[in-house]
Motif scaffolding. Structure first.
Motif, short mmCIF file in Angstrom:
data_model
loop_
_atom_site.label_atom_id
_atom_site.label_comp_id
_atom_site.label_asym_id
_atom_site.label_seq_id
_atom_site.Cartn_x
_atom_site.Cartn_y
_atom_site.Cartn_z
N SER A 1 -24.20 24.29 68.02
CA SER A 1 -24.87 25.30 68.85
C SER A 1 -25.22 26.55 68.05
CB SER A 1 -23.95 25.69 70.01
OG SER A 1 -22.73 26.22 69.52
N SER A 2 -25.06 26.51 66.73
CA SER A 2 -25.33 27.67 65.87
C SER A 2 -26.61 27.48 65.08
CB SER A 2 -24.17 27.92 64.91
OG SER A 2 -23.02 28.34 65.59
N ARG A 3 -27.24 28.60 64.74
CA ARG A 3 -28.41 28.59 63.87
C ARG A 3 -27.99 28.95 62.45
NH1 ARG A 3 -33.40 28.82 66.76
NH2 ARG A 3 -33.08 27.51 68.59
N VAL A 4 -28.54 28.26 61.47
CA VAL A 4 -28.25 28.48 60.06
C VAL A 4 -29.57 28.60 59.31
CG1 VAL A 4 -27.25 27.47 57.96
CG2 VAL A 4 -26.04 27.25 60.14
N VAL A 5 -29.65 29.59 58.41
CA VAL A 5 -30.85 29.78 57.59
C VAL A 5 -30.55 29.34 56.17
CG1 VAL A 5 -32.48 31.48 56.65
CG2 VAL A 5 -31.68 31.68 59.02
N VAL A 6 -31.49 28.59 55.59
CA VAL A 6 -31.41 28.17 54.19
C VAL A 6 -32.64 28.69 53.46
CG1 VAL A 6 -31.39 26.21 52.60
CG2 VAL A 6 -30.07 26.11 54.72
N ALA A 7 -32.43 29.35 52.34
CA ALA A 7 -33.54 29.82 51.50
C ALA A 7 -33.50 29.03 50.20
CB ALA A 7 -33.42 31.32 51.23
N MET A 8 -34.53 28.24 49.97
CA MET A 8 -34.53 27.35 48.82
C MET A 8 -35.73 27.62 47.92
SD MET A 8 -35.67 23.85 50.80
CE MET A 8 -36.03 22.95 49.28
N HIS A 9 -35.55 27.41 46.63
CA HIS A 9 -36.66 27.51 45.69
C HIS A 9 -37.57 26.30 45.85
CE1 HIS A 9 -35.23 31.02 43.58
NE2 HIS A 9 -34.03 30.48 43.46
N GLY A 10 -38.85 26.52 45.63
CA GLY A 10 -39.79 25.42 45.70
C GLY A 10 -40.18 25.08 47.13
#
Length: 356
Positions: free
Chosen positions: A316-325
């Motif tokens: 039920s949680s939101r997660v942000v991922v910042a990735m190269h490319g």
């Protein structure tokens, strides 16, 4: 140049207390940024240093001399405001020279200082123009030039870039930082923009509700936030935080959250079963190439060219991922996340304090 000291500073407006006993020191030649959300007291603190607000309690000193009762004009400071505050009927040259003329400074000295400041800020071609003939960035440089000609002990900046567009803000950040490196004047800079704070400061003072949450270099605050507020305020995108239960067994430490096990490093304060907040920065999460790890449903894909930001759903949680490319992931896809335990941050859920 000068050192600045705040000792148990308090500020009240009527019965409402805005600042609650703040104390810290700024070294000679240091660039310190006061950062925090709107209403945290950072601009009020700056205005007390400038002499524009009365001090309810405590002492402020410049070079060891208490300035509480000194008029603003006698404090040997120069302030750059958010609104530029230029005189519209005066040329750039006259705006920059105005404070020296008020002091009845020698005309030769005034011309020399205006010329030096104009060269530093690339204002030579603009000296005979009026503020209405300048862009926002040029007006801000004139406001900075007016401060420079005074040759003060301390520069004060009160959110000077908030009226500029995004591209110009980036350019002006670099100009202000380069100016400080050249002049080495003690500088106190107020902003609510943590990117400005991270890129410009020697040290950052993080404020919240009239108190200091943490003081440190930009990387100290980023790598070792002292509490949950600092962890989520410093860094862009903001740190992911999941509420869970700490588990310690067989030499391993992890957090149970949203039906999954999130890896963590062993800590001296770790107590099995403790309610914790598990933090991990979007840049410290890796998308698994093998299908191993924590499953997450893709909600939004935000490509920016060199980088891609993913908004994911885990339980039920939101997660942000910042990735190269770039990524082939699309909304509703299920991907798997891997996290290096050394990159995880643990905080006591009740107090918000970092576990060590």
């Amino acid at each position: 140049m000068a050192s600045v000291s705040f000792r148990n500073i308090e500020k009240s407006f009527g019965k409402i207390k805005i600042i609650h006993g703040i104390s810290f020191d700024i070294s000679d030649g240091e660039f310190v940024v006061l950062v925090g959300p709107s209403g945290c007291g950072k601009s009020t603190l700056l205005r007390m240093l400038a002499g524009l607000e009365e001090i309810t309690g405590g002492e402020i000193a410049i070079d060891g001399k208490v300035i509480n009762d000194l008029d603003s004009k006698d404090r040997d400071i120069a302030m750059v405001f958010q609104s530029y505050a230029l005189y519209p009927h005066m040329t750039v040259r006259d705006n920059m020279a105005f404070s020296l003329k008020l002091r009845k400074a020698d005309a030769g000295l005034t011309n020399q200082r205006v010329g030096d400041a104009a060269r530093i800020l690339n204002l030579d071609p603009l000296l005979d123009r009026f503020p209405r003939e300048l862009s926002g960035g040029q007006r801000q440089r004139v406001a900075m030039g007016r401060a420079i000609v005074r040759d003060p002990k301390v520069f004060l900046f009160d959110e000077p870039l908030s009226n500029l567009d995004a591209k110009l803000r980036v350019a002006m950040r670099a100009e202000i930082k380069a100016l400080h490196q050249r002049l080495k004047t003690t500088t106190v800079y107020v902003t609510h923009d943590q990117i400005e704070a991270m890129t410009m400061a020697d040290r950052i003072v993080v404020m919240h509700d009239g108190i200091i949450e943490q003081i440190g270099t930009p990387l100290e605050l980023f790598d070792h936030p002292g509490n949950l507020f600092v962890a989520q305020f410093i860094g862009s995108p903001s740190m992911n935080v999941l509420k869970g239960t700490l588990r310690v067994a067989d030499g391993r430490t992890w957090v149970e959250a949203q039906g999954h096990c999130w890896p963590a490093n062993p800590l001296a304060q770790a107590v099995d079963g403790q309610a914790v907040a598990y933090g991990v920065r979007p840049t410290d999460i890796t998308v698994s190439a093998t299908g191993a790890g924590i499953p997450a449903k893709v909600i939004v894909v935000e490509p920016t060219g060199a980088e891609t930001e993913l908004l994911l759903e885990v339980g039920s949680s939101r997660v942000v991922v910042a990735m190269h490319g770039r990524t082939a992931a699309r909304p509703d896809d299920v991907i798997h996340l891997e996290i290096d335990a050394s990159k995880a941050h643990l905080f006591d859920e009740a107090t918000g304090s970092r576990l060590r």
